[in-house]
Design an enzyme around this catalytic site. Structure first.
Site: not given
Ligand code: FAD
Length: 305
Positions: A19, A21, A52, A113, A183, A223, A273
């Site tokens: 998949s 993102e 997202t 967040d 994550q 990141f 993913h």
């Protein structure tokens, strides 16, 4: 030990499934990059593609528009990310209903967040969904959606311990989550150790590894710092001295990502993913290595190394 449920034998192994993102574009130029990446990656027939939701709900319209266009113009199955931040339950439910009406059947449900930024204390919006597990339950009340949630092999930065974090995952599963996406991580052993603990806690949904192909090491390391993912020294060493050498960096990036996913395949993982950062080339190459081929050609089995 790696749980049997996650580690099928080579003979019984399911086909590889991927998949992708994406994030919603901010400008016409970024929009063009996104759609050419989608066009490039679509033929490998991803299980789903997700879009997202900007921090603080800042991309509500753009996320919805991108997802709705995916439904209208492609035969891909989109998943819309949604957070609890900066909205009441009614507002969130309206967004969920709008997705249902647009033909979307998969939502990635997140707490999000803190509105004041990462590192500040999270305060739920008055009248909003308090935690991600509440959002999962809310989405399931609105419609029969498939719901994916997050998982943190190195724990969420706000969690006092990995056990507390795994309890939060369990709460999401108890509220109806169908799958978790991790994550990103660079050390595969961390992922497998996490799976052991998740399984010991009685969690039996698929925990799909989130893979971040490192297109830009400095950016990826920043990141990682913000999300609590560790960056092994060996990874830094591989990109050392390549700051101004784009061509070599690309080759190294492909080698590093290939090494990671092929090791996961050899250890029984079949679903991946990819955090594409809206760029197709590296992800497309990794999918090719995984044995995935454009829709018109039959997909061969990956030949064991
Ligand atoms: P949660 O799983 O809700 O956990 C957050 C923290 O609260 C953890 O410390 C957890 O231990 C604790 N906690 C939660 N529930 C409980 C409970 N019941 N009891 C005790 N403690 C609890 N952010 C965006 O803004 N937009 C996106 O589109 C987006 N997509 C993402 C996709 C993936 C796959 C991942 C891994 C993350 C994504 N994020 C996104 C980031 C995410 O919003 C942040 O990490 C955020 O800080 C936490 O949200 P969550 O749903 O992941 O956390």
């Amino acid at each position: 030990m790696f749980p049997t449920a996650f580690r099928p034998s080579r003979e019984s192994r399911r086909p590889i499934r991927v998949s992708f993102e994406f994030f919603p574009p901010k400008s016409a130029e970024m929009e063009e990059t996104l759609w050419s990446s989608i066009e490039r990656l679509a033929p490998v027939r991803p299980h789903f593609v997700s879009v997202t939701y900007g921090a603080g709900g800042s991309t509500r319209e753009r996320t919805h528009n991108t997802v709705a266009r995916l439904v209208r113009e492609t035969d891909l199955k989109p998943a819309a990310h949604l957070t609890c931040v900066a909205a009441t339950k009614d507002e969130v439910d309206d967004v969920v209903r709008a997705y249902w009406e647009a033909g979307v059947r998969h939502i990635v449900a997140l707490r999000g967040d803190p509105a004041e930024g990462v590192g500040t204390a999270y305060r739920p919006h008055p009248g909003g969904y308090e935690r991600s597990c509440d959002l999962v339950a809310g989405i399931k009340r609105v419609g029969d959606f498939e719901v994916s949630v997050s998982a943190y092999p190195e724990r969420h930065p706000e969690a006092p311990s990995l056990d507390v974090d795994i309890d939060a995952l369990k709460a999401k599963v108890d509220c109806g989550a169908d799958r978790a996406i991790t994550q990103f991580f660079f050390d595969n052993d961390l992922y497998f150790r996490y799976l052991d603990r998740v399984q010991a806690r009685g969690i039996d949904i698929p925990i799909i590894p989130g893979i971040l192909p490192v297109q830009n090491f400095k950016q990826a390391a920043n990141f990682a710092r913000r999300t609590g993912a560790s960056v092994p020294d060996w990874l830094a060493a591989r990109f050392e001295g390549l700051e101004d050498d784009v061509g070599t960096r690309k080759l190294v990036a492909a080698a590093v990502a290939a090494e990671q996913v092929l090791d996961l395949v050899d250890r029984g993982v079949t679903d991946f993913h990819f955090y594409t950062m809206n760029r197709a080339d590296l992800v497309y190459a990794i999918c090719h290595l995984l044995g995935l081929r454009a829709a018109s050609a039959p997909a061969p089995e990956r030949v064991a190394a």
